[in-house]
Design an enzyme around this catalytic site. Structure first.
Site, PDB file in Angstrom:
ATOM      1  N   LYS A  79       0.743  -1.143  -0.092  1.00  0.00           N
ATOM      2  CA  LYS A  79       0.090   0.084   0.168  1.00  0.00           C
ATOM      3  C   LYS A  79       0.725   1.114  -0.036  1.00  0.00           C
ATOM      4  O   LYS A  79       1.983   1.038   0.358  1.00  0.00           O
ATOM      5  CB  LYS A  79      -0.917   0.046   1.465  1.00  0.00           C
ATOM      6  CG  LYS A  79      -2.163   0.886   1.027  1.00  0.00           C
ATOM      7  CD  LYS A  79      -3.183   0.052   0.538  1.00  0.00           C
ATOM      8  CE  LYS A  79      -4.623   1.124   0.649  1.00  0.00           C
ATOM      9  NZ  LYS A  79      -5.653   0.515   0.091  1.00  0.00           N
ATOM     10  N   GLY A 179     -26.121   2.170   2.832  1.00  0.00           N
ATOM     11  CA  GLY A 179     -25.348   2.821   1.696  1.00  0.00           C
ATOM     12  C   GLY A 179     -25.667   2.361   0.272  1.00  0.00           C
ATOM     13  O   GLY A 179     -25.566   1.260   0.030  1.00  0.00           O
ATOM     14  N   GLY A 181     -24.410   3.475  -2.724  1.00  0.00           N
ATOM     15  CA  GLY A 181     -23.309   4.240  -3.602  1.00  0.00           C
ATOM     16  C   GLY A 181     -22.917   3.325  -4.723  1.00  0.00           C
ATOM     17  O   GLY A 181     -23.953   2.657  -5.093  1.00  0.00           O
TER      18      GLY A 181
END
Ligand code: NAD
Length: 366
Positions: A79, A179, A181
């Site tokens: 990452k 949610g 989205g």
């Protein structure tokens, strides 16, 4: 102090990237490359301190090792974080300077989009390095992963229903979806196509209205979602929504959704088990996104991606087997599956002259 932390988490390499002229302060953390090159997104965030940024990148890169391993990918965990405000601090020079650092690692780390980064930023990174996924589709990028994540979550749901109820008839059960989205709305659509009863909530009213009109869902207020009498709770918004305050209100029998880090703590994970609720480990359920970008590494193909999403069913089934085998909660069983795979593959002796699979770089269009 830093090496002590790396020792505890087991990281291989941490790179501090600095370019004064470009205003770049970034950290790349490579956690584990036993299965293959480390893949994980770059996050841009106005961290309050360097320690906070370091902590975040160490935690997130380790998480990627587990997620990629459970997903069955030949990919390790890494990452990156860029310290800065995505609203104010973005520039071409900053992302190109970052791209040069990614390139300097020669493919040990492959980057992608994460919070605060979009496909336009990645285009700048791509000018300096081929070790990047999530670029524009004209360069062989895979585009928006959300529909894949939703379809993958549906596969995870089916395996989870099968474990809990002995059948995987999605339409027979009711759902509370938090949610609406990119992922949540698509997930609701898939549930509706299978004839399910769906309750929905979102802090954006227009999204709720769309789910009601287009998919016949029943709207509830954001905080009321935890009290809904439904079989399955599907968090598709924020992390940490299964916590000390919400769990006592649950009448759900299953938790299965796409949000990251759904359990606020391990102790809550143990409490979920005591209440007889089956928890589908989040990072196994929502692996569709990373599977999609991983496919870019050897030539992206939508059909292949869709087929790959179905493996999420088997990954969840295996996690439930391990939980039963070892008498442990499912969230621990997911980690164990990852560790067992890394250990088994790490012990394999490769045939003479063959090295671990490695990303050779994207074929550049002219
Ligand atoms: P998104 O930002 O498109 O959607 C999140 C939705 O949640 C928004 O509509 C937002 O209004 C709503 N929301 C925020 N707070 C809320 C609250 N308190 N109550 C109700 N609704 C609330 O994000 P997304 O891409 O759909 O991702 C959803 C989750 O899935 C995130 O946790 C993300 O990390 C995870 N995830 C996404 C992908 C992917 O492919 N997009 C892959 C893996 C994991």
């Amino acid at each position: 102090m830093i090496f002590e932390t790396l020792d505890t988490f087991g990281h291989e390499q941490v790179v501090f990237c600095h370019n004064k002229d470009a205003g770049l302060k970034a950290i790349i953390a490579i956690h584990n490359t036993v299965l293959g090159p480390a893949l994980g997104g770059t996050r841009m965030w106005p961290y309050a301190s360097e320690a906070e940024a370091l902590n975040d990148v160490l935690r997130l890169s380790r998480g990627m090792t587990y997620k990629n391993a459970v997903a069955g990918l030949n990919i390790g965990g890494g990452k990156a974080v860029i310290i800065g405000d995505p609203a104010k601090d973005k520039s071409e020079a900053l992302f190109r300077a970052f791209g040069q650092f990614v390139d300097s690692l020669g493919g040990r780390y492959i980057t992608a989009e994460d919070v605060g980064i979009d496909v336009n930023d990645m285009e700048y990174v791509y000018r300096e390095t081929q070790y990047v996924t999530g670029v524009h589709q004209i360069h062989g990028g895979s585009g928006d992963p959300s529909p894949f994540t939703a379809y993958g979550a549906l596969q995870g749901l089916m395996a989870t229903l099968n474990k809990k109820f002995g059948d995987e008839d999605v339409g027979k059960y009711s759902y509370a979806v938090q949610g609406l989205g990119h992922v949540g709305m698509e997930y609701v659509k898939l549930l509706k196509e299978r004839g399910a009863k769906i309750f929905v909530t979102d802090i954006h009213k227009d999204r709720v209205e769309k789910a009601v009109t287009d998919f016949g869902a029943e709207a509830v207020a954001p905080d009321a979602i935890y009290d809904v009498e439904a079989d399955v709770y599907s968090p598709c918004a924020l992390g940490g929504t299964v916590n000390e305050q919400t769990l006592p209100r649950f009448k759900f029998k299953v938790i299965c959704g796409a949000a990251n880090n759904q359990l606020s703590t391990d102790a809550i994970g143990d409490e979920v088990v005591k209440r007889g609720i089956l928890y589908a480990p989040d990072y196994a359920v929502n692996a569709g996104g990373v599977m999609n970008v991983a496919l870019e590494l050897d030539g992206y193909n939508r059909e292949r991606a869709m087929r790959m999403m179905r493996t999420i069913y088997h990954n969840l089934t295996r996690i439930y087997e391990i939980a039963d085998r070892d008498g442990i909660p499912t969230y621990r069983a997911a980690d164990r599956l990852a560790e067992e795979r890394i250990s088994a593959i790490g012990k394999l002796k490769l045939p003479m002259g063959r090295s671990q699979p490695r990303f050779q770089g994207r074929i550049r269009s002219a």
